[in-house]
Design an enzyme around this catalytic site. Sequence first.
Site, mmCIF file in Angstrom:
data_model
loop_
_atom_site.group_PDB
_atom_site.id
_atom_site.type_symbol
_atom_site.label_atom_id
_atom_site.label_comp_id
_atom_site.label_asym_id
_atom_site.label_seq_id
_atom_site.Cartn_x
_atom_site.Cartn_y
_atom_site.Cartn_z
ATOM 1 N N ARG A 1 0.814 -1.217 0.000
ATOM 2 C CA ARG A 1 0.000 0.000 0.000
ATOM 3 C C ARG A 1 0.853 1.276 0.000
ATOM 4 O O ARG A 1 0.302 2.356 -0.062
ATOM 5 C CB ARG A 1 -0.929 0.003 1.222
ATOM 6 C CG ARG A 1 -1.856 -1.203 1.265
ATOM 7 C CD ARG A 1 -2.877 -1.082 2.384
ATOM 8 N NE ARG A 1 -3.670 -2.296 2.471
ATOM 9 C CZ ARG A 1 -3.464 -3.271 3.338
ATOM 10 N NH1 ARG A 1 -2.480 -3.165 4.208
ATOM 11 N NH2 ARG A 1 -4.227 -4.338 3.353
ATOM 12 N N VAL A 2 2.170 1.114 0.106
ATOM 13 C CA VAL A 2 3.037 2.284 0.180
ATOM 14 C C VAL A 2 4.114 2.254 -0.894
ATOM 15 O O VAL A 2 4.398 3.252 -1.544
ATOM 16 C CB VAL A 2 3.721 2.369 1.572
ATOM 17 C CG1 VAL A 2 4.730 3.508 1.611
ATOM 18 C CG2 VAL A 2 2.676 2.554 2.661
#
Length: 507
Positions: free
Chosen positions: A364-365
């Site tokens: 997610r990053v």
Amino acid sequence: MVDSSFATVGAFLKQRVTSLEMDTNVYEYGEVQSFSDNIVQINGLSKCRYGELLEFDGGAVGLTLDLHLGGVGAALLGGNVSTSSVVRPTGRVAEVPVGDTLLGRVVDPIGRPLDGKGEISSTKFRPIESPAPTIMQRSSVDTALETGILAIDSMIPIGRGQRELIIGDRQTGKTSIALSAIMNQKGRGVYCVYCAIGQKASTVSGLVHTLEKSGTIANTVVVAAFSSDAAAMQYLAPYAACSIAEEFMYQGKDVLVVYDDLSKHAVAYRTMSLLLRRPSGREAYPGDVFYLHSRLLERAAKLSAEMGGGSITALPIVETMAGDISAYIPTNVISITDGQIFLESDLFNAGMRPAINVGLSVSRVGRSAQRKAMRDVSGSLKIEVAQYREMAVFAQFGADLDEATSNMLKNGERLMELLKQKQDQLFSLSEQTAVLLAVSNGVFKPYDKRDIDGVRKALLTFLHENAEAVMTSIDTSGKLSDEDKTDMLRAFDRFTAESGEKNGKSI
């Protein structure tokens, strides 16, 4: 006569009372009420704090984990106690030695050496429990932490300061991925902390030997709580590892921490909680088992420039049963972390190493922290792998396939072969970029899938010999400029021509 004698005695007593110096020191102590399974119930100690270290007669040490009316409950960390023993509070919370002197060492959760290399000479200590950095002390994750694993760096990239979960059944290669990530940090200025929780001593010994053989142990600290150790030691292990990492982070350095694994950590905490007679919930875990891991993983962060710019990247490992990621502990940790790498038993048994299920894995990053060269060549890779996996299942039914679908399956097979990697086979950014650029330009199409590994090795050797300037430029700048791309495509053409002259369609 009597009155005068009374007056003399009264004056004497008054003088003694007024000249008396009161001793204001209060010495608090408790008494062991019961002792069983390394859990001690103690009467007294009304001013004791949660997490405070206790000293028993005979030299034993305990950790306060339960406060109630009339006494406390504590876990024994070392030594033996008996009923009616006297207990004294130390006024100190549990702490661990930190600093550069721990690099290359194997220690237990309270800092005692386990490698036979002598005592730890550190004079600096940090409490095992520390508050996580606040929002204002953090900055966005914008720098890649390269693992050297093509499948991860291209499709599920990890950034410095991220928390990426490694999840899968036992014996699917979870520790191997974490170990490869540690080995790839050699020479990159990243310190590593490996935390073994509830593992066999022989397993940890083999892992340390691997790190020594690769030369990575010099910038690594190993914190080990073995399966034979008390549950309290296994409970403390990840917090101690995080404190050791925090010392480096607050010095402005980058740290990689591996927690192997949090499933055993939760079981150790459940054991202690049940012995302390706390109410149990789902799967007999106590109600605060989520907080157990959230307060640990929230300490991983990328600090702001004002705080020194250091980072802790956390790779927690969680073991599943029969691939069930909806169990209590897996869902808890998934909700805390910034993504997960899911390893599948079927892929592992089919010879896919690392056995990463691309459909269930996500970062997610990391995409925003990915190096530009990798971002340019890996944009559609995850979709291609997912489409191949879906079409391969469909093709198993023996349906008639058109030419386009058949070509897609052949290309997918070659791509899956390219994503296979051994544990000690680590690729630099330039090598990964070259391989993916070669895939998109059809360099591997003429070859049989059984020859792909040899072709990849030959291609990378050719590039290092004939296009080293391009490879160095990519590694240094992190970008694939138009000029470098043109030079690399020319090198691909030369490689294809030379290999075709040597051996037709195989190497």
